[in-house]
Design an enzyme around this catalytic site. Structure first.
Site, mmCIF file in Angstrom:
data_model
loop_
_atom_site.group_PDB
_atom_site.id
_atom_site.type_symbol
_atom_site.label_atom_id
_atom_site.label_comp_id
_atom_site.label_asym_id
_atom_site.label_seq_id
_atom_site.Cartn_x
_atom_site.Cartn_y
_atom_site.Cartn_z
ATOM 1 N N VAL A 1 -13.965 11.070 3.893
ATOM 2 C CA VAL A 1 -13.362 10.276 4.968
ATOM 3 C C VAL A 1 -12.604 11.234 5.881
ATOM 4 C CG1 VAL A 1 -11.805 8.382 5.541
ATOM 5 C CG2 VAL A 1 -13.146 8.282 3.431
ATOM 6 N N ASN B 1 -2.603 4.222 -3.179
ATOM 7 C CA ASN B 1 -3.343 5.134 -2.311
ATOM 8 C C ASN B 1 -2.669 6.503 -2.179
ATOM 9 O OD1 ASN B 1 -5.145 5.930 0.078
ATOM 10 N ND2 ASN B 1 -3.119 5.918 1.018
ATOM 11 N N LYS C 1 -7.552 13.047 -10.305
ATOM 12 C CA LYS C 1 -8.197 11.789 -9.926
ATOM 13 C C LYS C 1 -8.970 11.187 -11.100
ATOM 14 C CE LYS C 1 -7.050 10.930 -5.657
ATOM 15 N NZ LYS C 1 -6.365 9.685 -5.294
ATOM 16 N N ILE D 1 0.857 -1.193 0.000
ATOM 17 C CA ILE D 1 0.000 0.000 0.000
ATOM 18 C C ILE D 1 0.887 1.235 0.000
ATOM 19 C CG2 ILE D 1 -1.865 1.208 1.195
ATOM 20 C CD1 ILE D 1 -2.377 -1.471 2.709
ATOM 21 N N LYS E 1 6.698 8.522 9.628
ATOM 22 C CA LYS E 1 5.315 8.979 9.748
ATOM 23 C C LYS E 1 4.334 7.824 9.901
ATOM 24 C CE LYS E 1 5.930 13.403 7.375
ATOM 25 N NZ LYS E 1 5.471 14.288 6.284
ATOM 26 N N TYR F 1 -7.750 19.262 -8.785
ATOM 27 C CA TYR F 1 -7.598 18.004 -8.047
ATOM 28 C C TYR F 1 -8.438 16.906 -8.686
ATOM 29 C CZ TYR F 1 -8.654 14.476 -4.524
ATOM 30 O OH TYR F 1 -8.863 13.286 -3.884
#
Length: 277
Positions: free
Chosen positions: A181, A84, A152, A8, A40, A148
């Protein structure tokens, strides 16, 4: 390695990737959690069957190093690859700095393509699954998010093409149209500021609020989102799926409401109804 494996990208704490690591690990997979800065995601370090790797999707050398590490540990296979990693920047299109936009596209689009190209041989060897974390903003485009959403939308189009191109090679492909989210993805919005000559200066506070995620939209908890998405993926989902806050509503609205209605809603909710020339 006897367990199935998943890699991921973009697993920093507080984000979707971090929650996906935990959800996959609960299902007894070996998870390769990656981030530009592994510190992180240090909270994942002590979880069984989780390997932390440095991976910058915009760096060919970084991606190749990660591929070699995974190949060595798995014997040359990868069951799931989840693209992701991404960047969210909100700004009126007329005010968007082109260089900043290019940086966002390098991560959201070309980074995804680079990671997929490099890990493809491992996916093919495993007859695995490729997953891209997309956005509902590509289907219902709101003010200030056009650039943006464009990144996507490119990701989604490329992933959908890959679904066809990889099918003969035995690789399944899933695009997750992600709704709201509750993550730290809009952290940069705390410093939001319009250029002095912006035509939208009179509603700067409204735009700044949306850049910080203060738009009144109910947001799904990352762990809940991740459990649903991982359940879909491991349950054999194919093509496009919809998860996250407002995702189902947007999917319904697209099929039922005329464009004039949705346009009116967005104008009323984003300050465009009171803008001063």
């Amino acid at each position: 390695m006897t367990l199935k494996s998943v890699l991921i990208t973009g697993c920093s704490a507080g984000g979707i990737g971090f929650a996906l690591v935990e959800a996959f690990q609960k299902r007894n997979l070996h998870v390769f959690a990656t981030a530009r800065d592994p510190s992180k995601m240090s909270q994942l370090d002590k979880i069984p069957n989780v390997t932390l790797l440095s991976l910058d999707p915009t760096s060919p050398a970084s991606v190749q190093t990660a591929v070699e590490t995974v190949r060595a540990q798995t014997g040359g296979t990868l069951d799931y690859l989840v693209n992701n990693a991404g960047q969210t920047t909100i700004m009126p299109t007329l005010d968007f700095d082109i260089e900043t936009a290019k940086e966002m596209y390098d991560i959201n689009v070309w980074g995804m393509v680079r990671v997929t190209q490099e890990f493809a041989p491992l996916l093919v060897a495993a007859k695995g699954t490729l997953v891209s974390i997309g956005s509902i903003s590509t289907s219902v485009i709101t003010p200030w998010m056009g650039v943006y959403a464009g990144s996507k939308a490119a990701m989604t189009a490329i992933t959908e093409a890959l679904r066809l191109e990889l099918a003969p090679l035995g690789v399944a492909v899933v695009t997750v149209n992600t709704g709201a989210v509750k993550t730290n993805g809009l952290a940069n919005g705390t410093n939001f500021k319009l250029p002095p000559n912006s035509m939208y200066k009179s509603i700067e506070k409204d735009i700044a609020g949306r850049a910080r995620g203060e738009d009144g939209t109910p947001r799904m908890v990352p762990s809940v989102y991740a459990e649903k998405v991982v359940g879909d993926i491991m349950g054999g989902a194919r093509g496009q799926i919809w998860r996250g806050g407002y995702a189902s509503i947007v999917r319904f609205a697209l099929s039922k409401l005329p464009v004039l209605v949705t346009d009116w809603v967005f104008i009323q909710k984003t300050g465009l109804d009171v803008i001063k020339t």
